[in-house]
Write a protein that holds these residues in place. Sequence first.
Motif, PDB file in Angstrom:
ATOM      1  N   PRO A  28      46.047 -13.121 -56.076  1.00 47.40           N
ATOM      2  CA  PRO A  28      45.701 -14.498 -55.676  1.00 47.40           C
ATOM      3  C   PRO A  28      46.195 -14.794 -54.265  1.00 47.40           C
ATOM      4  CG  PRO A  28      47.191 -14.462 -57.610  1.00 47.40           C
ATOM      5  CD  PRO A  28      47.173 -13.090 -57.009  1.00 47.40           C
ATOM      6  N   THR A  29      45.331 -15.375 -53.419  1.00 45.85           N
ATOM      7  CA  THR A  29      45.721 -15.718 -52.048  1.00 45.85           C
ATOM      8  C   THR A  29      45.091 -17.056 -51.649  1.00 45.85           C
ATOM      9  OG1 THR A  29      43.874 -14.930 -50.672  1.00 45.85           O
ATOM     10  CG2 THR A  29      45.382 -13.256 -51.506  1.00 45.85           C
ATOM     11  N   MET A  30      45.596 -17.562 -50.515  1.00 44.11           N
ATOM     12  CA  MET A  30      44.951 -18.731 -49.917  1.00 44.11           C
ATOM     13  C   MET A  30      44.170 -18.302 -48.673  1.00 44.11           C
ATOM     14  SD  MET A  30      47.355 -21.983 -50.589  1.00 44.11           S
ATOM     15  CE  MET A  30      48.481 -21.772 -49.224  1.00 44.11           C
ATOM     16  N   GLY A  31      43.887 -17.009 -48.557  1.00 44.00           N
ATOM     17  CA  GLY A  31      43.115 -16.515 -47.419  1.00 44.00           C
ATOM     18  C   GLY A  31      43.947 -16.411 -46.157  1.00 44.00           C
ATOM     19  N   ALA A  32      43.248 -16.315 -45.008  1.00 41.78           N
ATOM     20  CA  ALA A  32      43.907 -16.011 -43.723  1.00 41.78           C
ATOM     21  C   ALA A  32      44.751 -14.745 -43.924  1.00 41.78           C
ATOM     22  CB  ALA A  32      44.741 -17.181 -43.212  1.00 41.78           C
ATOM     23  N   LEU A  33      44.057 -13.737 -44.397  1.00 45.79           N
ATOM     24  CA  LEU A  33      44.741 -12.526 -44.873  1.00 45.79           C
ATOM     25  C   LEU A  33      45.434 -11.764 -43.747  1.00 45.79           C
ATOM     26  CD1 LEU A  33      42.007 -11.212 -47.359  1.00 45.79           C
ATOM     27  CD2 LEU A  33      43.930 -12.753 -47.821  1.00 45.79           C
ATOM     28  N   HIS A  34      46.630 -11.268 -44.053  1.00 43.22           N
ATOM     29  CA  HIS A  34      47.383 -10.447 -43.106  1.00 43.22           C
ATOM     30  C   HIS A  34      47.929  -9.238 -43.857  1.00 43.22           C
ATOM     31  CE1 HIS A  34      50.802 -12.290 -45.052  1.00 43.22           C
ATOM     32  NE2 HIS A  34      50.447 -13.498 -44.646  1.00 43.22           N
TER      33      HIS A  34
END
Length: 283
Positions: A28-34
């Motif tokens: 699960p993420t909130m995006g703006a992936l790093h």
Amino acid sequence: MKIFSNPQTIQKSIKNLKLKKQTIGFVPTMGALHQGHISLIRRAKKENDIVVVSIFVNPAQFGPKEDLKSYPKPFVKDVKLCKKEGVDIIFAPKPESMYPKNYLTYINVEKLSGTMCGKARPGHFRGVATVVTKLFNIVQPDKAYFGLKDYQQSVIIKKITEDLNYPVKIITCPTIREKSGLALSSRNAYLSKEELNKALSISDSLKKAKELIENKKIKPVKNIVLEIKKIIKPVTDKIDYIEIRDAETLVEIKDNIDRKVVIAIAAYVGKTRLIDNIVVKPR
Ligand code: AMP
């Protein structure tokens, strides 16, 4: 790679995969992936047949004065990154499909949600617990991957799965850092060059605390907090907290550091609230 936005549609698709005995790893993420997110995806790829990544900036975990509107949303770039990493499914729901107008149900983890980040951000962990519970019900993962960067969050999520008997294994993964030591975070994008430099004091102070406890055998919480303050006070406008807590239960350590602990810091650099932590075990 498939992209779903409708919870019912992805639920059906997952049901079919499960009938085919495919194991599901979920990030699960909130995006703006790093690279922090990528490290979770890579671990999930190794351990499961199918990897699902959710990209959802969850409104329920933002306070009214927080950065929900300005939170970075580079969706096209995120999709490309996921494709490159061999992600099988992206789930990117619209807020209204997760929280329709008649939405009423929230999950609250007592005690753990009211301390540390929960004190400074009332309602934050209620939002996190609710969305993670919903995402688990939608994606039905065998394993779910969380970063230790958000230490308190990982403890709370473990507690939810234990207390609510979720058949999912929670895997926690180490914090990925810049060479400088700065913990990667989507919010680092808010920082100017000068602020990025200042932000280093947070990870520097944690490193120093670890050295003092593990090598110099300094045990009193008071002394360690003082040393941390010496490093971060000159560069941050506002320290939300510096806490030393039992690494498993998050019970506060008041006097001497006599067990494995997490040292956690939340502080503002300019207008950006940053968090970081380190796990330390006195020898
Ligand atoms: P976020 O998109 O910030 O909600 O984070 C999604 C997941 O990535 C959470 O489990 C975070 O703990 C994890 N994560 C964020 N930053 C890092 C990092 N620097 N290293 C490892 N995991 C991270």
